[in-house]
Design a protein around this motif. Structure first.
Motif, PDB file in Angstrom:
ATOM      1  N   SER A   3      30.979  69.076  17.498  1.00  0.00           N
ATOM      2  CA  SER A   3      30.516  70.087  16.550  1.00  0.00           C
ATOM      3  C   SER A   3      29.172  69.668  15.962  1.00  0.00           C
ATOM      4  CB  SER A   3      31.533  70.261  15.420  1.00  0.00           C
ATOM      5  OG  SER A   3      31.101  71.242  14.511  1.00  0.00           O
TER       6      SER A   3
ATOM      7  N   SER B  33      28.435  71.527  13.079  1.00  0.00           N
ATOM      8  CA  SER B  33      28.666  72.170  11.793  1.00  0.00           C
ATOM      9  C   SER B  33      28.874  71.117  10.708  1.00  0.00           C
ATOM     10  CB  SER B  33      29.897  73.072  11.887  1.00  0.00           C
ATOM     11  OG  SER B  33      30.408  73.362  10.618  1.00  0.00           O
TER      12      SER B  33
ATOM     13  N   MET C 149      32.566  70.847   9.679  1.00  0.00           N
ATOM     14  CA  MET C 149      33.446  70.153  10.614  1.00  0.00           C
ATOM     15  C   MET C 149      33.122  68.658  10.660  1.00  0.00           C
ATOM     16  SD  MET C 149      35.677  72.094  11.793  1.00  0.00           S
ATOM     17  CE  MET C 149      35.787  73.463  10.673  1.00  0.00           C
TER      18      MET C 149
ATOM     19  N   SER D  52      27.388  66.119  19.146  1.00  0.00           N
ATOM     20  CA  SER D  52      26.823  67.370  18.635  1.00  0.00           C
ATOM     21  C   SER D  52      26.311  68.276  19.748  1.00  0.00           C
ATOM     22  CB  SER D  52      25.707  67.074  17.641  1.00  0.00           C
ATOM     23  OG  SER D  52      24.683  66.323  18.263  1.00  0.00           O
TER      24      SER D  52
ATOM     25  N   ASP E 191      34.403  72.683  18.824  1.00  0.00           N
ATOM     26  CA  ASP E 191      33.875  73.787  18.020  1.00  0.00           C
ATOM     27  C   ASP E 191      33.223  74.788  18.962  1.00  0.00           C
ATOM     28  OD1 ASP E 191      32.691  75.486  16.215  1.00  0.00           O
ATOM     29  OD2 ASP E 191      31.645  73.914  15.095  1.00  0.00           O
TER      30      ASP E 191
ATOM     31  N   LEU F 115      29.459  76.021  18.649  1.00  0.00           N
ATOM     32  CA  LEU F 115      28.343  75.155  18.999  1.00  0.00           C
ATOM     33  C   LEU F 115      27.404  75.869  19.964  1.00  0.00           C
ATOM     34  CD1 LEU F 115      27.274  72.225  18.616  1.00  0.00           C
ATOM     35  CD2 LEU F 115      28.618  71.608  20.615  1.00  0.00           C
TER      36      LEU F 115
END
Length: 187
Positions: free
Chosen positions: A76, A78, A81, A99, A119, A122
């Motif tokens: 992720s 975010s 998160m 990431s 996620d 993403l």
């Protein structure tokens, strides 16, 4: 980078209560994943692969090896998160963070996590393609996948049908995320 934990064939044999030659036969037949040391030819078995082998064959997992299965890869970018990483660590998980999909692929191959928290929000990530790839490869058959559904996605069943073990909303509470991870890891 975290330390890689490996076992010799003799150590694996002691855990299983068998002769080390039996462990070598399991390796030669492809039942137990291992690698050979250059030059010597001795086998080494990653603890994560050994624990997976024990579980696949309904054999008891020794307590000192069972803790190795709480490794989570969180994919992720975010901030919400990523903030959940600390709570997962406090819950007893070893958490690696990626990431982007390239880093995630490298960490999946080398890090041997027990769980992937993906996620789907993403950028550049197609969650369905990733789930399809994971479920089509035998080395990821025991990997649990918790998918963080995209914003506004109300049809969580399609993610489950695609291969996710559980789905949470992108705006879920961090305690819900930690709870779901613990449920899947302890299953």
């Amino acid at each position: 980078m975290s330390e890689v934990h490996v076992l010799t064939t003799g150590e694996a044999a002691r855990y299983c209560g068998v002769n080390f030659r039996t462990v070598i036969r399991w390796i030669e037949r492809g039942q137990l994943k291992a690698y050979k040391l250059p030059g010597r030819g001795d086998h080494r078995i990653c603890v994560e692969d050994f624990v997976g082998f024990l579980r696949d064959n309904a054999m008891p997992v020794p307590a000192e090896l069972g803790t190795a299965t709480r490794k989570v890869l969180l994919v992720s970018d975010s901030p919400e998160m990523i903030g959940g990483r600390q709570q997962l660590q406090q819950a007893g998980c070893e958490v690696d963070l990626a990431s982007d999909s390239f880093s995630a692929g490298a960490m999946l191959a080398c890090g041997k996590p027990a769980m992937l928290v993906l996620d789907a929000n993403l950028d550049g990530v197609n969650g369905f393609q990733i789930l399809d790839m994971l479920r089509s490869r035998s080395e990821f058959s025991s990997l649990s996948v918790l998918l963080i559904a995209p914003e506004g996605d109300s049809n969580q069943q399609r993610w489950l049908d695609a291969g996710a073990d559980a789905v949470v909303a992108a705006n879920c509470d961090r305690t819900e995320l930690v709870g779901r991870v613990n449920l899947l890891l302890d299953a």
